[in-house]
Design a protein around this motif. Structure first.
Motif, PDB file in Angstrom:
ATOM      1  N   GLY A 133       8.992  68.578  15.766  1.00 41.57           N
ATOM      2  CA  GLY A 133      10.013  68.647  14.616  1.00 41.57           C
ATOM      3  C   GLY A 133       9.720  67.960  13.265  1.00 41.57           C
ATOM      4  O   GLY A 133      10.346  67.784  12.535  1.00 41.57           O
ATOM      5  N   ALA A 134       8.271  67.774  13.043  1.00 43.54           N
ATOM      6  CA  ALA A 134       7.976  66.879  11.808  1.00 43.54           C
ATOM      7  C   ALA A 134       7.715  67.628  10.680  1.00 43.54           C
ATOM      8  O   ALA A 134       7.288  66.915   9.681  1.00 43.54           O
ATOM      9  CB  ALA A 134       6.515  65.969  12.169  1.00 43.54           C
ATOM     10  N   LEU A 135       7.518  68.971  10.624  1.00 44.82           N
ATOM     11  CA  LEU A 135       7.038  69.815   9.427  1.00 44.82           C
ATOM     12  C   LEU A 135       8.252  69.716   8.523  1.00 44.82           C
ATOM     13  O   LEU A 135       9.389  69.655   8.877  1.00 44.82           O
ATOM     14  CB  LEU A 135       6.778  71.204   9.919  1.00 44.82           C
ATOM     15  N   ALA A 184      10.426  60.151  15.960  1.00 47.20           N
ATOM     16  CA  ALA A 184       9.369  59.065  16.109  1.00 47.20           C
ATOM     17  C   ALA A 184       8.031  60.097  16.219  1.00 47.20           C
ATOM     18  O   ALA A 184       7.868  61.156  16.297  1.00 47.20           O
ATOM     19  CB  ALA A 184       9.385  59.082  17.705  1.00 47.20           C
ATOM     20  N   PRO A 185       6.841  59.031  15.789  1.00 42.65           N
ATOM     21  CA  PRO A 185       5.605  59.854  15.551  1.00 42.65           C
ATOM     22  C   PRO A 185       5.199  60.823  16.804  1.00 42.65           C
ATOM     23  O   PRO A 185       4.638  61.704  16.772  1.00 42.65           O
ATOM     24  CB  PRO A 185       4.670  58.587  15.234  1.00 42.65           C
ATOM     25  N   ALA A 186       5.415  60.129  17.962  1.00 42.28           N
ATOM     26  CA  ALA A 186       5.104  61.068  19.069  1.00 42.28           C
ATOM     27  C   ALA A 186       5.688  62.376  19.192  1.00 42.28           C
ATOM     28  O   ALA A 186       5.158  63.094  19.866  1.00 42.28           O
ATOM     29  CB  ALA A 186       5.579  60.259  20.667  1.00 42.28           C
ATOM     30  N   THR A 246       4.736  60.772   6.979  1.00 43.93           N
ATOM     31  CA  THR A 246       3.648  60.503   6.348  1.00 43.93           C
ATOM     32  C   THR A 246       3.938  60.589   4.594  1.00 43.93           C
ATOM     33  O   THR A 246       5.117  60.655   4.350  1.00 43.93           O
ATOM     34  CB  THR A 246       2.501  61.608   6.466  1.00 43.93           C
ATOM     35  N   ALA A 247       2.825  60.203   3.879  1.00 45.76           N
ATOM     36  CA  ALA A 247       3.227  60.188   2.634  1.00 45.76           C
ATOM     37  C   ALA A 247       3.682  61.202   1.979  1.00 45.76           C
ATOM     38  O   ALA A 247       3.129  62.285   2.492  1.00 45.76           O
ATOM     39  CB  ALA A 247       2.191  59.399   1.632  1.00 45.76           C
ATOM     40  N   ALA A 248       4.532  61.420   1.009  1.00 45.25           N
ATOM     41  CA  ALA A 248       4.892  62.730   0.139  1.00 45.25           C
ATOM     42  C   ALA A 248       3.745  63.173  -0.389  1.00 45.25           C
ATOM     43  O   ALA A 248       2.732  62.519  -0.915  1.00 45.25           O
ATOM     44  CB  ALA A 248       6.168  62.407  -0.767  1.00 45.25           C
ATOM     45  N   THR A 249       3.488  64.463  -0.360  1.00 48.14           N
ATOM     46  CA  THR A 249       2.373  65.430  -0.769  1.00 48.14           C
ATOM     47  C   THR A 249       2.521  65.316  -2.286  1.00 48.14           C
ATOM     48  O   THR A 249       3.624  65.642  -3.039  1.00 48.14           O
ATOM     49  CB  THR A 249       2.442  66.866  -0.447  1.00 48.14           C
ATOM     50  N   PRO A 250       1.444  64.754  -3.007  1.00 48.35           N
ATOM     51  CA  PRO A 250       1.816  64.840  -4.412  1.00 48.35           C
ATOM     52  C   PRO A 250       1.786  66.076  -5.122  1.00 48.35           C
ATOM     53  O   PRO A 250       1.272  67.267  -4.543  1.00 48.35           O
ATOM     54  CB  PRO A 250      -0.026  64.421  -4.781  1.00 48.35           C
ATOM     55  N   HIS A 251       2.598  66.317  -6.042  1.00 41.95           N
ATOM     56  CA  HIS A 251       3.051  67.374  -7.002  1.00 41.95           C
ATOM     57  C   HIS A 251       3.583  68.143  -5.896  1.00 41.95           C
ATOM     58  O   HIS A 251       4.228  69.310  -6.444  1.00 41.95           O
ATOM     59  CB  HIS A 251       1.747  68.012  -7.609  1.00 41.95           C
TER      60      HIS A 251
END
Length: 452
Positions: free
Chosen positions: A236-238, A229-231, A200-205
């Motif tokens: 492991g996505a954090l 992979a998104p699934a 996902t897009a990087a968190t601002p700031h």
């Protein structure tokens, strides 16, 4: 050392300075561009950082920087399921298919508890590249069937990314939100953690670290791309900081600024699951937590590796000490192993880097009982008798590497270049026939499908 009451500010500054210097020296020795360490105990938290987020840009590592934490994500996912159980939305002993519609007909006959403890018998799961474009529902239909089991549910331990894809899908069906949305609103916001996810897009700031690959021959370190992979997000996505990891550990000890998880569920998650033998990964396993014996104490935690990162979390229920660590290169694993000794020297906190070292058993005379082809999903392990008369292991057709088996059926992998033995796992006998019918390597079980 970390005391029951906060140390004087001068002593605290000295400890922090020494830790930062030692962390910097270890990061250089292991070709790690940047790393974070956070230690909480005695009512205070020390946090130090070193190096850069990206070897190409040179942006400095900061305390709030988010690092891909790999499989430490599973501890967050398991905590989120426990929160749903605390609210009465799920029972830990419910059949998995009750909450995951894709698994109601041909899914494995396992429970939510077994999925969280890696005792469901599910395979590890395919490579991320193979499932890059599939939904979690399609993933489960293809890779989590009763035909794919590597062992009967509840009989042993087999580390499984696929199981946590199922746990993430459970969260979606129960909450009506995506895994990311539920993770943010139900767990991360209450923890005070600014959400950051791979894909996902990087968190601002909020600065984000890149993973790195180091070439030991040339000394060159270069950034690498995350390919989860998104699934597989729930497995492991954090992305998180060392301080974020400490916040999760403190929440499980009831030591955070506010209660996030009821005490009885936190205790249930770190209770050893009977029959779960994770082999070289840990001394035991709970629900989402690896368990590490340290003297009379059983610490809980998790390790994680994304592409070019290495992260660890450890927490001691007896003293309330929590340690979080992140590094943005693969050499961070070796850094962590040395850093735990440094922590003992500098702070008095003795942290188990890994499972209790096992006593070396007597090597077993080579016989054909261990040879064969073993399968875990799409992964093929082939054990043969090599040219020198000893056992050899080949994974997915790679060149065979020497394998030493002991009388207790534990086994070591042998580094062909150095001859150094590395604990690899164990062979497992069928309890009914006594025949060797499975092998567990790096915590992943594979069942024998053919003789060689």
């Amino acid at each position: 050392m970390l005391r029951p009451t906060p140390a004087p500010s001068v002593e605290r500054s000295k400890i922090r300075r020494v830790l930062e210097d030692r962390l910097t020296a270890l990061a250089r020795a292991h070709q790690v561009p940047g790393a974070q360490l956070a230690v909480h105990g005695g009512g205070m938290t020390l946090a130090v950082e070193t190096g850069v987020l990206d070897a190409e840009t040179g942006e400095p590592f900061t305390a709030e920087a988010a690092v891909p934490i790999g499989s430490v994500t599973k501890a967050y996912t398991a905590t989120l399921v426990a929160l749903l159980a605390a609210d009465g939305d799920v029972e830990l002993d419910d059949p998995l298919g009750e909450h995951v519609p894709e698994l109601r007909r041909a899914g494995p006959p396992c429970t939510v508890r077994q999925v969280l403890s890696h005792t469901a018998g599910l395979p590890s799961g395919p490579d991320s590249d193979q499932v890059a474009s599939v939904t979690s529902a399609r993933y489960l239909l293809d890779h989590c069937t009763d035909r794919s089991l590597v062992m009967p549910p509840g009989t042993d331990f087999s580390y499984s990314n696929a199981g946590y894809v199922a746990a993430g899908r459970l969260i979606e069906t129960v909450t009506g939100m995506s895994w990311q949305e539920a993770m943010r609103s139900v767990l991360l916001d209450p923890l005070g953690t600014v959400p950051s996810f791979i894909g996902t897009a990087a968190t601002p700031h909020r600065p984000t670290a890149r993973g790195h690959s180091a070439n030991t021959a040339t000394g060159r370190t270069r950034p690498v791309r995350q390919n989860l992979a998104p699934a597989e997000a729930a497995a492991g996505a954090l992305r998180a900081s060392a301080l974020d990891l400490v916040a999760l550990g403190r929440a499980h000890l009831g030591d955070g600024p506010r209660e996030v998880l009821p005490h009885e569920f936190a205790e249930e998650m770190r209770r050893p699951v009977p029959g779960a033998d994770p082999g070289v990964l840990a001394d035991g396993w709970g629900l989402g937590w690896a368990l590490f014996r340290h003297g009379e104490t059983l610490w809980f935690g998790h390790d994680g590796n994304a592409q070019g990162t290495a992260c660890s979390l450890r927490a001691d229920p007896a003293t309330g000490v929590v340690v979080g660590f992140t590094a943005n290169a693969g050499g961070g694993t070796e850094l962590w192993n040395e850093l735990t000794d440094v922590l003992g020297e500098v702070t008095g906190v003795r942290v188990p880097a890994g499972p209790t070292p096992r006593h070396l058993a007597t090597p077993m005379a080579v016989t054909s009982q261990c040879t064969g082809i073993y399968l875990n999903g799409d992964i093929e392990y082939q054990v043969t008798i090599g040219d020198g008369g000893g056992l050899a292991l080949s994974v997915d057709g790679d060149l065979p590497a020497p394998l030493v088996c002991h009388e207790d059926l534990t086994c070591d992998l042998v580094d062909p270049s150095s001859g150094r033995r590395i604990p690899g796992g164990r062979f497992v006998r069928d309890p009914r026939t006594g025949a060797v019918d499975r092998i567990q390597l790096s915590g992943r079980m594979a069942r024998k499908s053919a003789l060689v």
